[in-house]
Design an enzyme around this catalytic site. Sequence first.
Site, short mmCIF file in Angstrom:
data_model
loop_
_atom_site.label_atom_id
_atom_site.label_comp_id
_atom_site.label_asym_id
_atom_site.label_seq_id
_atom_site.Cartn_x
_atom_site.Cartn_y
_atom_site.Cartn_z
CG HIS A 191 -21.57 67.07 79.59
ND1 HIS A 191 -22.23 67.23 78.40
CD2 HIS A 191 -20.26 67.32 79.34
CE1 HIS A 191 -21.35 67.54 77.47
NE2 HIS A 191 -20.15 67.61 78.00
CG ASP B 225 -10.01 40.65 61.07
OD1 ASP B 225 -8.96 40.95 60.46
OD2 ASP B 225 -10.17 40.82 62.29
CG ASP C 266 -17.71 65.31 77.02
OD1 ASP C 266 -18.04 66.25 76.27
OD2 ASP C 266 -16.87 65.42 77.94
CG HIS D 56 -20.03 69.88 73.55
ND1 HIS D 56 -19.50 68.72 73.01
CD2 HIS D 56 -19.76 69.83 74.88
CE1 HIS D 56 -18.93 68.02 73.98
NE2 HIS D 56 -19.08 68.67 75.12
CD GLU E 275 -14.75 71.18 83.81
OE1 GLU E 275 -15.44 70.19 83.51
OE2 GLU E 275 -13.56 71.30 83.51
CG ASP E 276 -17.41 74.95 81.13
OD1 ASP E 276 -16.35 74.80 81.80
OD2 ASP E 276 -17.65 74.35 80.08
#
Length: 481
Positions: A74, A261, A141, A50, A78-79
Amino acid sequence: MNELISIEELIEVLTYLNDEELMEVRKAYKIANELHAGKFRQSGEPYICHPLMVAFILAEFHVDKDTICAAILHDTIEDTPITQEEITRLFNEDVSLLVDGVTKISQMNFSTKQDQNMANIRKILMAMAKDVRVILIKLADRLHNMRTLQFKSEFKQKENSLETMEIFVPLAYCIGAYRIKSELEDLSLRYLEVDKYRYYEEIKLKTEEESHSCLTEMLLTLDEMLNEQNFVHEIKVRTKNVYGIYKRIEEQGHQLVDIHDLLSLKVMVQDIPNCYLTLGMIHSKYHPLHHKFKDYIYNPKTNMYQSLHTTIFGEEDRLVQTQIRTFEMDQVASFGLAAYWSLHQENARVKMQEEFKKYQFYKSLVEIDEMFADNQEFVARIKDELLTAKVYVYTIDGKVVELPVGSTPVDFAYYINDHLGNTMIGATVNDQEVPFDYQLKTQDRVRIFTDEYLSASEILLDKARTTHAKMKIKENIAHYS
Ligand code: MN
């Protein structure tokens, strides 16, 4: 779309970085890979795929190595056990601030009313204002998460799609990243309105098929015309996204035949004079639908989109929208602010941040931050003024002004300049007198009447909708009292 990607494949597309920078990228990968080891996504892929894909998406914009490293890292704060301080020590302050900025965004939830959450959203938005790279990483992300949404529960799919439409689509628009915006819209619609998505996708494919020969013929004609002039150019066929068709028909009540368009020709040339010369050549060959001409080169959108749009009577009696712009404008239209990386090699990061300050999004963000100390009010204003639909109105001499839906002539006057707002005594729209609280509509032509000896008062205050106008009126009242 969900292909596995390796660090070697990422390195391969980072041709614009030097060896030293690539070493840093490898280091980020090594650390993230160890930290995420043993973790898998719901798709069954190792988790590291990811962040690698997020970096891969950003590499297309030629972002700097700090942004690439931050993209790879990134999700680590957090993880995983790593801290912001460690990232600073291992890389630098920039990388760790970027990772930290992105971390907070994943906790952004507009529907929870708790003040803690509101304070959080405020911090995130101000972090975005401080460094536009935070928005870029977060958009990449979200794009990858939306591309792999099929592995989530139906509830999560709907929830994420709604959030994407509510926050990330407007954000992509604000920085002018149309390519990301269109993809996010289509991915969201696919989960929010399954049947409608299929229906409009079908229409889109059918239209593409039907107009194929007409567009090919026109493309060849234009190509020949431009070759005769020795214009360096490129012509592409561009299709409206499924969501765009859905919105015009379902929400705006248009008929399919009125959408000119749906398919357009995009002509790219070298410079601005050549844009206008090309326009002239096209109009001499194909008659224009005269009320459908738009000059966004002279009048860029607030997200700096620039192009000429003209709808012409094409081959096979089809109306075809043609967009004419320079190669550089095309980069900006696809990637928005992120285009600065590939357009300006020297000092791109500083230039991009400087450029960002000219965007309406940035200006409004700073003003709303200044004006509202209360977090709840701050978030409400952001949703209401920035992440909302817009109307496009004209000044008396034909300049286009973009304002949030619900804006009044008072907002318009202050958008033009403070003096006009402060001395305003009345307004007309399309030559008819209107009250101060008239809600402007797209296409309205607005004229403001002033009196030099009068000055904005309390009366105007509740006729204004935008924070900008309200702030200026209050300043003016304070000045004279
Ligand atoms: Mn992520």
